[in-house]
Motif scaffolding. Structure first.
Motif, short mmCIF file in Angstrom:
data_model
loop_
_atom_site.label_atom_id
_atom_site.label_comp_id
_atom_site.label_asym_id
_atom_site.label_seq_id
_atom_site.Cartn_x
_atom_site.Cartn_y
_atom_site.Cartn_z
N ASP A 213 59.50 44.30 49.04
CA ASP A 213 59.97 43.24 49.92
C ASP A 213 59.12 43.14 51.19
O ASP A 213 58.81 42.03 51.64
CB ASP A 213 61.43 43.47 50.28
CG ASP A 213 62.11 42.19 50.75
OD1 ASP A 213 61.88 41.14 50.13
OD2 ASP A 213 62.84 42.24 51.75
N MET A 214 58.73 44.26 51.77
CA MET A 214 57.90 44.22 52.97
C MET A 214 56.54 43.60 52.68
O MET A 214 56.02 42.81 53.48
CB MET A 214 57.72 45.63 53.54
CG MET A 214 56.85 45.69 54.79
SD MET A 214 57.61 44.89 56.22
CE MET A 214 58.73 46.19 56.76
N GLY A 215 55.96 43.94 51.54
CA GLY A 215 54.66 43.39 51.18
C GLY A 215 54.69 41.88 51.01
O GLY A 215 53.67 41.21 51.14
N SER A 216 55.88 41.34 50.73
CA SER A 216 55.99 39.90 50.46
C SER A 216 56.79 39.15 51.52
O SER A 216 57.10 37.97 51.33
CB SER A 216 56.64 39.70 49.07
OG SER A 216 55.88 40.33 48.06
N VAL A 217 57.13 39.80 52.62
CA VAL A 217 57.90 39.14 53.68
C VAL A 217 57.28 37.82 54.14
O VAL A 217 57.96 36.80 54.25
CB VAL A 217 58.12 40.09 54.88
CG1 VAL A 217 58.47 39.31 56.13
CG2 VAL A 217 59.24 41.07 54.57
N PRO A 218 55.95 37.80 54.42
CA PRO A 218 55.36 36.54 54.90
C PRO A 218 55.04 35.55 53.78
O PRO A 218 54.49 34.48 54.05
CB PRO A 218 54.08 37.00 55.59
CG PRO A 218 53.67 38.22 54.84
CD PRO A 218 54.95 38.89 54.44
N LEU A 219 55.40 35.90 52.52
CA LEU A 219 54.98 35.10 51.38
C LEU A 219 56.13 34.50 50.58
O LEU A 219 55.96 33.49 49.91
CB LEU A 219 54.11 35.96 50.44
CG LEU A 219 52.92 36.67 51.09
CD1 LEU A 219 52.26 37.60 50.07
CD2 LEU A 219 51.91 35.66 51.61
N LEU A 220 57.30 35.15 50.62
CA LEU A 220 58.41 34.73 49.78
C LEU A 220 59.69 34.61 50.61
O LEU A 220 59.88 35.36 51.57
CB LEU A 220 58.65 35.74 48.65
CG LEU A 220 57.52 35.98 47.66
CD1 LEU A 220 57.91 37.09 46.70
CD2 LEU A 220 57.17 34.71 46.90
N PRO A 221 60.59 33.71 50.21
CA PRO A 221 61.89 33.64 50.87
C PRO A 221 62.72 34.86 50.51
O PRO A 221 62.43 35.58 49.55
CB PRO A 221 62.51 32.36 50.32
CG PRO A 221 61.82 32.15 49.01
CD PRO A 221 60.43 32.68 49.18
N ILE A 222 63.79 35.08 51.26
CA ILE A 222 64.54 36.33 51.15
C ILE A 222 65.18 36.53 49.77
O ILE A 222 65.29 37.65 49.29
CB ILE A 222 65.63 36.38 52.26
CG1 ILE A 222 66.26 37.77 52.32
CG2 ILE A 222 66.67 35.29 52.08
CD1 ILE A 222 67.12 37.98 53.55
N HIS A 223 65.58 35.44 49.12
CA HIS A 223 66.24 35.56 47.81
C HIS A 223 65.37 35.02 46.69
O HIS A 223 65.89 34.48 45.69
CB HIS A 223 67.59 34.84 47.82
CG HIS A 223 68.58 35.44 48.76
ND1 HIS A 223 68.90 36.78 48.75
CD2 HIS A 223 69.32 34.88 49.76
CE1 HIS A 223 69.80 37.04 49.68
NE2 HIS A 223 70.07 35.91 50.32
N TYR A 224 64.09 35.20 46.77
CA TYR A 224 63.17 34.68 45.75
C TYR A 224 63.50 35.26 44.37
O TYR A 224 63.39 34.56 43.35
CB TYR A 224 61.73 35.03 46.12
CG TYR A 224 60.70 34.55 45.13
CD1 TYR A 224 60.28 33.22 45.12
CD2 TYR A 224 60.14 35.42 44.20
CE1 TYR A 224 59.33 32.77 44.21
CE2 TYR A 224 59.19 34.98 43.28
CZ TYR A 224 58.80 33.66 43.29
OH TYR A 224 57.87 33.21 42.39
#
Length: 516
Positions: A213-224
């Motif tokens: 989740d941290m690796g994708s924080v700036p890339l994906l919405p919270i409930h992707y």
């Protein structure tokens, strides 16, 4: 190709980044305000924090952790009393929470009994090379992952070639697909893979996807992950160690592994995340140079076990290890050498990734070639590299020519001089960013995986690698490394000349490196 292209994620991602950053900043400001207000009105509390600072310093001096890590925190505590003690209380303990540790340890107790160590493997290697047999015996003991023979290994010298091979194996899946990544980003690469995953899911293949989740924080919405699961009932998706916008220490420990397993028959790992820059569909830092390794045979069980370990603590679904591990494997054509896929975690004081690297460094007699995006070695790794060069080993290290993070790049270059003074040759990949993580030595031993030569990979993250002895793939690792050196340039000592301020800044960065 984007199955989820009609969903407007841009606003959701922006909101998540803003809210997370704002919450952390506000909490930190509030914490500082309360701290100073309490100290202002209570000499007793002030005395307590000074006493706490002394206790932490004594603890750090007497502990057995990495010297650079301990020295960095001692300096912070002494320069900023009593605030330093509060900072150490918040961020000094790099271990995960007890809850996460207990959950993962419980999974390991279920999983590892299915990974059987074959003593014949070490005995066979003992007859060929007693020193390497000792290495494999050691890695097995500290990691609990067994070594194997008759495993087919294939090295891919670019993200593009890894990607193409992954697509072909995904299309052949019949039972299940496990996919684990640090970064997941909507685009051509992930869109194409996702289309195949949905197609296979509709055919009855079980698909399990896990991203950090941290690796994708700036890339994906919270409930992707919910949007992905909605594509088909046979697809399950989780985000590991979900980011909570609080000053939580468990956020330090990320899943940096990249693993793909198809039907327990083939497995992949390496540096390639599921994002377009890794296959040069998107250019960010010049040409992105990456690599990966494919294994076929019984050794895939180790990668399967690593996936199950974190999957079973990340969501509500519990996968039974007995369904996926300990099954007979077909004899692999073209299998050769000895292979040991191993995992590393921050749960204990055993640094499997660092120790595997140290074994290769200490065993090298002719040459040692390394590719790493970040060169921020621990004191032990740095000293071992210097000793190897001084005893006549041709030690060459290749790093990026174009950085992805300027501060980390400066810190990487700050480590050049001491290594070069010992005889280590440093190269920079001038066409762009080098993201490979590989060691190869003496035409007989290599490691390819996810582990950078920096503190975060060696001490804080969940990582994995594949150790190989006398496998044909390791000669491809060597050829690729030499090709990268030829495309770059060798760093000369006069390039490292700096002003007094630059030297001071480098010294500060080196002190703070283990704390970042």
């Amino acid at each position: 190709m984007r199955l989820l292209k009609d969903l407007n994620y841009k606003k959701a991602i922006t909101n998540r980044i803003v809210v997370t950053a704002l919450m952390v900043v506000l909490e930190f400001i509030l914490l500082l305000f309360l701290f100073w207000q309490v100290l202002r009105f209570s000499a007793l509390i002030l005395f307590f924090f000074y006493l706490l600072s002394s206790v932490y310093v004594i603890y750090l001096v007497s502990s057995k952790g990495d010297p650079a890590f301990r020295i960095g925190w001692i300096i912070v505590i002494l320069i900023l009393p009593p605030m330093g003690s509060l900072l150490y209380l918040l961020w000094g303990d790099k271990r995960p929470t007890r809850r996460l540790s207990a959950k993962i340890n419980a999974q390991d107790e279920r999983i590892f009994p299915y990974l059987k160590t074959d003593p014949q493997v070490v005995q066979t290697l003992q007859r060929e090379d007693s020193r390497e047999a000792a290495t494999i015996h050691y890695i097995q003991n500290i990691s609990a992952y067994p070594a194997y023979q008759n495993v087919k290994t294939t090295y891919y010298p670019s993200g593009e070639s890894v990607y193409e091979a992954m697509l072909e194996d995904l299309k052949k899946a019949q039972e299940y697909i496990f996919l684990e990544t640090f970064i997941l980003h909507e685009g051509e690469m992930w869109g194409t893979i996702l289309e195949i995953l949905v197609e296979k899911a509709k055919a009855g293949v079980d698909v399990r996807i896990m991203y950090d989740d941290m690796g994708s924080v700036p890339l994906l919405p919270i409930h992707y992950y919910k949007d992905v699961e909605a594509l088909d009932p046979h697809i399950r998706c989780v985000s590991f160690n979900h980011v909570v916008p609080f000053l939580a220490m468990v956020m330090n420990n990320r899943d940096h592994r990249k693993i793909m397993v198809v039907d327990g028959k083939v497995g992949y790992t390496g540096g390639v995340n599921l994002s377009d820059e890794y296959i040069n569909q998107k250019v960010r830092f010049g040409h992105w140079k990456d690599s990966g390794i494919r294994i076929e045979g019984a050794a895939v069980d180790n990668l399967t076990a690593m996936f199950l370990e974190l999957w079973n603590v990340s969501g509500t679904e519990q996968l039974d290890p007995a369904v996926y591990l300990g099954k007979p494997h077909e004899t692999v054509q073209e299998g050769d050498g000895f292979v040991l896929p191993y995992g590393d975690s921050p749960l204990d004081d055993i640094r499997v990734g660092e120790d595997a690297y140290l074994e290769i460094i200490n065993c090298a007699t002719d040459y040692l070639y390394i590719m790493t995006p970040y060169l921020i070695p621990s004191a032990e790794v740095g000293n071992a590299l210097c000793r190897a060069a001084k005893r006549g080993v041709d030690v060459r290290i290749t790093t990026p020519g174009i950085p992805d993070k300027k501060t980390v790049f400066r810190l990487t270059r700050a480590n050049y001089r001491s290594l070069m003074n010992a005889g280590v040759k440093i190269y920079e990949y001038t066409p762009g960013f080098l993201h490979c993580k590989s060691f190869v030595s003496d035409d007989k031993t290599a490691v390819v995986g996810t582990i950078n030569v920096d503190y975060r990979s060696l001490y804080l993250h969940f990582e994995c690698g594949v150790w190989m002895y006398q496998c044909r793939a390791l000669l491809d690792v060597k050829a690729d490394t030499l090709d990268v050196m030829n495309k770059g340039h060798r760093v000369q000592e006069d390039e490292l000349t700096q002003s007094w301020f630059g030297k001071l800044l480098d010294g500060l960065l080196n002190v703070m490196a283990p704390l970042l």
